[in-house]
Design a protein around this motif. Structure first.
Motif, PDB file in Angstrom:
ATOM      1  N   TRP A 182      20.348   2.164 -38.537  1.00  0.00           N
ATOM      2  CA  TRP A 182      20.142   3.604 -38.754  1.00  0.00           C
ATOM      3  C   TRP A 182      19.586   4.183 -37.469  1.00  0.00           C
TER       4      TRP A 182
ATOM      5  N   ASP B 261      17.329   0.290 -45.929  1.00  0.00           N
ATOM      6  CA  ASP B 261      18.749   0.018 -45.748  1.00  0.00           C
ATOM      7  C   ASP B 261      19.509   1.319 -45.924  1.00  0.00           C
ATOM      8  N   THR B 262      20.007   1.848 -44.818  1.00  0.00           N
ATOM      9  CA  THR B 262      20.677   3.144 -44.836  1.00  0.00           C
ATOM     10  C   THR B 262      21.857   3.167 -45.809  1.00  0.00           C
ATOM     11  N   ARG B 263      22.495   2.012 -46.049  1.00  0.00           N
ATOM     12  CA  ARG B 263      23.686   1.949 -46.899  1.00  0.00           C
ATOM     13  C   ARG B 263      23.373   2.069 -48.378  1.00  0.00           C
ATOM     14  N   LYS B 264      22.083   2.067 -48.717  1.00  0.00           N
ATOM     15  CA  LYS B 264      21.680   2.219 -50.115  1.00  0.00           C
ATOM     16  C   LYS B 264      21.027   3.576 -50.372  1.00  0.00           C
TER      17      LYS B 264
ATOM     18  N   THR C  98      24.302  -0.313 -54.629  1.00  0.00           N
ATOM     19  CA  THR C  98      25.041   0.739 -53.922  1.00  0.00           C
ATOM     20  C   THR C  98      25.778   1.674 -54.873  1.00  0.00           C
TER      21      THR C  98
ATOM     22  N   PRO D 230      18.127  -2.874 -40.494  1.00  0.00           N
ATOM     23  CA  PRO D 230      18.245  -3.174 -41.938  1.00  0.00           C
ATOM     24  C   PRO D 230      17.417  -4.398 -42.281  1.00  0.00           C
ATOM     25  N   PRO D 231      17.163  -4.654 -43.566  1.00  0.00           N
ATOM     26  CA  PRO D 231      16.417  -5.848 -43.958  1.00  0.00           C
ATOM     27  C   PRO D 231      17.059  -7.110 -43.369  1.00  0.00           C
TER      28      PRO D 231
ATOM     29  N   ASN E 106      25.411 -10.648 -43.910  1.00  0.00           N
ATOM     30  CA  ASN E 106      25.168  -9.224 -44.103  1.00  0.00           C
ATOM     31  C   ASN E 106      26.186  -8.767 -45.152  1.00  0.00           C
TER      32      ASN E 106
ATOM     33  N   GLU F  52      23.681  -7.337 -54.005  1.00  0.00           N
ATOM     34  CA  GLU F  52      23.651  -6.272 -53.001  1.00  0.00           C
ATOM     35  C   GLU F  52      24.543  -5.107 -53.425  1.00  0.00           C
TER      36      GLU F  52
ATOM     37  N   GLY G  62      24.365  -1.498 -41.138  1.00  0.00           N
ATOM     38  CA  GLY G  62      23.008  -1.303 -41.643  1.00  0.00           C
ATOM     39  C   GLY G  62      22.067  -0.668 -40.648  1.00  0.00           C
TER      40      GLY G  62
END
Length: 593
Positions: free
Chosen positions: A165, A180-183, A237, A117-118, A392, A233, A163
Motif C-alpha cells: 500500500w 492488508d490493503t486487499r481486504k 475478501t 502486508p502481513p 502470498n 484468506e 498487498g
C-alpha cells in the motif's frame, strides 16, 4: 395589432430576462462546487491508475531502487526530517487521550510511504511486494499533482495486488497493527459486484501429501493446509451482501460446510468484526483429508456447487465456482452425473480451477485429457498456481480478482465511490473513489484510490458533495446482464514482470530503520512534548483549511451580484414597458415584425 412600443418593450423585456436567467444559470452551475469537487477527484484517481499502469511496464524503475529506497511507514529513519505540521481532525494518534486537544500531525508532502502486508516484517518482504514498491516509486509526481488543490487532509494511494500500500502524503504508523490493503472496503468496492461464490476444496488422500520443496513451506505442511490457508484468506475478501459457501469433496461424497453465508455490512476488516463467518472459518480449519485413495470426483463436486446456488437471488448476483486441488480427478465418463455443462450455462457461472502442482513432472494434464474441452464449453478457466506465489495467497489468486474487476468495469467503466467506512488513519467515516489498474499481461495489478473525508469538508461544500454523490457509481454494484467470459486454460507458469532485471528488489525496495529511540507519538504529533497537547500551527496551514470557505464566499458574492444586477434590469425593463415612447427607434427594425 398591439402598439409597437408595447410589442418591443415586452419582447425586449423577455429577451433581457432570458439572458439574465441564462447568466444566472451559468453562475449557479459554475457555483456547484460539489460536482466540480467530485469530478476532480475522479480525474485524479484515473491519472493515478494510468501512471501505475505505465510504471508497471517501466522495468528501469527496479534499477532505480538501488539508489533511492522507499520509506516504510512503520520503519522510522533518523537524520533530516521532511515532514511538516498540518491540521488533521479526528486523527488516530493526537487529540484523543489524556485531555490532549492537539489536532495537528506531521505529514510528508515530499514523498510517499509504503505499508507492507502481513506479516509486515521488513526482513520477510516477498519478492512481488518489493517489486511493486520499486515499480510504483514513479507515482510520486502524480500523487503531488492530485494533492495540490486539496483544502482538506486526504490520502491518495495505490493498493497493489501483491498487498503493498503506497500512500501520499507520507506519515508514520505502527507496525503492531496488521494492514492488508486487499481486504479494505475501498479496494473491494473498486473491483467487485454482488456475488455468490462456491469454494470447493479437494480432501482426497493425495491432499495429505507434504508439499514439494519449491513451495518453501515447513515440514509436515500439506496440500490440504495450502488449500485451507488460501480459503481462509479468500473468506476475508467478501463484501457486504455477498454470499459464500465452502464444499469439500473426494471420490465418494461432496459435503457442504454449511448454508451459504450472507456477508453483513462492516466497518473494518478484522475477523472479530465479522461474526457471521466464524462458524465457517472453524469448519474450514478442521477439515481433514479423506482415507479414500481413489481419484476425487470433480464432476460431482462442480455439480453439487451448481445445484446449491441460492435460487432466491436474482440475476444481480455474479456466480463463481473456485476449485482448489492437487490431485488427479476421476475419469470424466465414470462420473455418476457427468460434467454439468447445461446447468453452468444456464446459471452463467464462472468455474475457476486452481491446480496445486505436486512436482515438476505433474501428471495431471496428461491424465485428465477431456477436462479442457468440458471447461472451455462453459468458458471456465484452469491455472497452475505458482508454488512461491502461494506464500502470498491473495496474490497467487490474482486471476480471480482480475475476473471480478473485469466484470465490475462491464457494469460501468468509470471510477467508483465506496460505501462509507471507518478510515484507517482517521477516527471517522470516509468514502474513497477508486479505479482498477491492469498490467500488460491483462491481470489486475492494483487499485488506485483517493480518500474523501466528507465529514471534514466545509459545510456548504459538504452539502453540495452529498447532493451530487448519489449520481455517481457508488458502492457494491449489481452484476451486469452480460459480462466477459472466455476460456483460459493456462498450463505453464506465468512469465514474471521484468524477468531480465539485474536488480533484486527484496534487498533494496524499503529503507532500513535507522531511528531506534523516538516514539510513534513523537514522530506523528506536532506538539512541544509528547502528550503535552500544545501545537505549533504554521500560518500556511491556517490558510490551507480556509480555502474551501474562501471559494464559497467568492462564488456566493458572484451569485449575489448577479441577482442584484438582474433585479435592476428587470425593474428598468418594466418601467420602460409602462412609460416608454410610443414609437420604436429605427435601430430596432426587426422587433416590429
Amino acid at each position: 395589432m398591439a402598439p409597437k412600443s408595447t410589442v418591443w418593450m415586452f419582447g425586449g423585456f423577455q429577451r433581457v430576462f432570458l439572458v439574465y436567467l441564462l447568466v444566472c444559470g451559468l453562475m449557479v452551475s459554475a457555483a456547484d462546487e460539489g460536482t466540480v469537487y467530485l469530478d476532480q477527484k475522479e480525474a485524479y484517481v484515473r491519472s493515478i491508475a494510468s501512471s501505475a499502469e505505465t510504471n508497471q511496464r517501466t522495468c528501469g524503475n527496479l534499477d532505480g531502487c538501488k539508489n533511492v529506497c522507499t520509506r516504510a511507514a512503520c520503519y522510522p529513519l533518523g537524520g533530516a526530517k521532511t515532514s511538516q505540521c498540518y491540521q488533521v481532525d479526528n486523527n488516530e494518534y493526537c487529540g484523543i487521550d489524556g485531555g490532549n486537544t492537539c489536532k495537528y500531525m506531521l505529514l510528508d508532502y515530499t514523498q510517499s510511504f509504503t505499508t507492507l502486508p502481513p506479516p509486515g516484517d521488513i526482513t520477510k518482504i516477498q519478492s512481488e511486494v518489493a517489486r511493486d514498491i520499486c515499480l510504483q516509486k514513479g507515482l510520486e509526481p502524480t500523487y503531488k499533482n492530485a494533492s495540490k488543490s486539496d483544502s482538506e487532509y486526504s490520502l491518495v494511494y495505490y493498493g497493489a495486488v501483491s498487498g503493498a500500500w503506497i500512500s501520499f502524503p507520507g506519515r508514520e504508523s505502527s507496525c503492531s497493527t496488521p494492514f492488508d490493503t486487499r481486504k479494505r472496503p475501498w479496494y473491494l468496492d473498486g473491483i467487485s459486484v454482488k456475488k455468490e461464490v462456491k469454494i470447493i476444496i479437494d480432501v482426497g488422500s493425495t491432499m495429505s501429501t507434504q508439499v514439494s520443496l519449491d513451495y518453501g513451506r515447513p515440514p509436515e505442511y500439506t496440500y490440504l493446509n495450502l488449500a485451507k490457508d488460501t480459503t481462509l484468506e479468500l473468506l476475508q475478501t467478501f463484501s457486504s451482501q455477498d454470499y459464500v459457501e465452502v464444499i469439500s469433496f473426494d471420490s465418494r461424497q461432496q459435503v457442504s460446510l454449511g448454508a451459504p453465508v450472507n456477508i453483513m455490512p462492516y466497518d473494518s476488516f478484522v475477523p472479530s468484526a465479522r461474526p457471521e463467518l466464524a462458524p465457517l472459518v472453524a469448519k474450514v480449519e478442521s477439515l481433514a483429508s479423506s482415507p479414500e485413495v481413489a481419484p476425487s470426483n470433480l464432476d460431482a463436486a462442480i455439480g453439487k456447487a451448481a445445484s446449491s446456488f441460492t435460487s432466491a437471488l436474482t440475476g444481480d448476483y455474479l456466480k463463481v465456482i473456485i476449485v482448489l486441488s492437487n490431485g488427479l480427478f476421476a475419469p470424466l465418463n465414470s462420473s455418476a452425473t457427468g460434467f454439468p455443462s447445461k446447468a453452468l450455462k444456464d446459471l452463467k457461472a464462472k468455474v475457476m480451477i486452481y491446480k496445486l502442482k505436486q512436482n515438476q513432472q505433474d501428471l495431471f494434464l496428461t491424465a485428465t485429457p477431456s477436462l479442457k474441452d468440458n471447461l472451455c464449453s462453459v468458458n471456465g478457466s484452469f491455472e497452475l498456481l505458482e508454488p512461491q506465489a502461494t506464500l502470498n495467497p491473495l496474490y497467487a489468486m490474482r486471476s480471480y480478482f482480475t475476473y471480478l474487476a473485469r466484470v465490475h468495469l462491464a457494469v460501468v467503466d468509470k471510477p467508483n465511490w465506496s460505501n462509507k467506512y471507518q478510515s484507517y488513519s482517521q477516527l471517522h467515516n470516509i468514502s474513497t473513489v477508486t479505479y482498477p489498474v491492469f498490467g500488460n499481461d491483462t491481470l489486475l495489478i492494483g487499485v488506485a484510490g483517493i480518500d474523501v473525508p466528507i465529514e471534514d469538508l466545509e459545510a456548504n461544500l459538504r452539502a453540495l458533495v452529498l447532493q451530487d454523490l448519489p449520481n455517481r457509481s457508488q458502492g457494491i454494484l449489481s452484476a451486469p446482464v452480460t459480462f466477459p467470459m472466455t476460456c483460459d486454460y493456462q498450463t505453464a507458469d506465468r512469465v514474471g514482470i521484468c524477468p531480465n532485471s539485474n536488480t533484486s528488489p527484496v534487498d533494496v525496495a524499503v529503507c532500513k530503520q535507522t531511528d531506534l529511540t523516538s516514539t510513534l507519538k513523537q514522530r506523528t504529533c506536532c506538539s512541544s512534548g509528547e502528550g503535552s497537547g500544545t501545537c505549533a500551527v504554521p500560518e500556511s496551514d491556517k490558510a490551507k483549511g480556509s480555502d474551501g470557505k474562501k471559494i464559497g464566499i467568492i462564488i456566493g458574492s458572484l451569485i449575489g451580484a448577479t441577482l442584484l444586477v438582474g433585479a435592476i434590469i428587470i425593474g428598468w425593463c418594466w418601467y420602460k414597458r409602462v412609460s416608454g415612447p410610443a414609437d420604436i427607434p429605427e435601430e430596432f427594425p426587426g422587433d416590429a415584425k
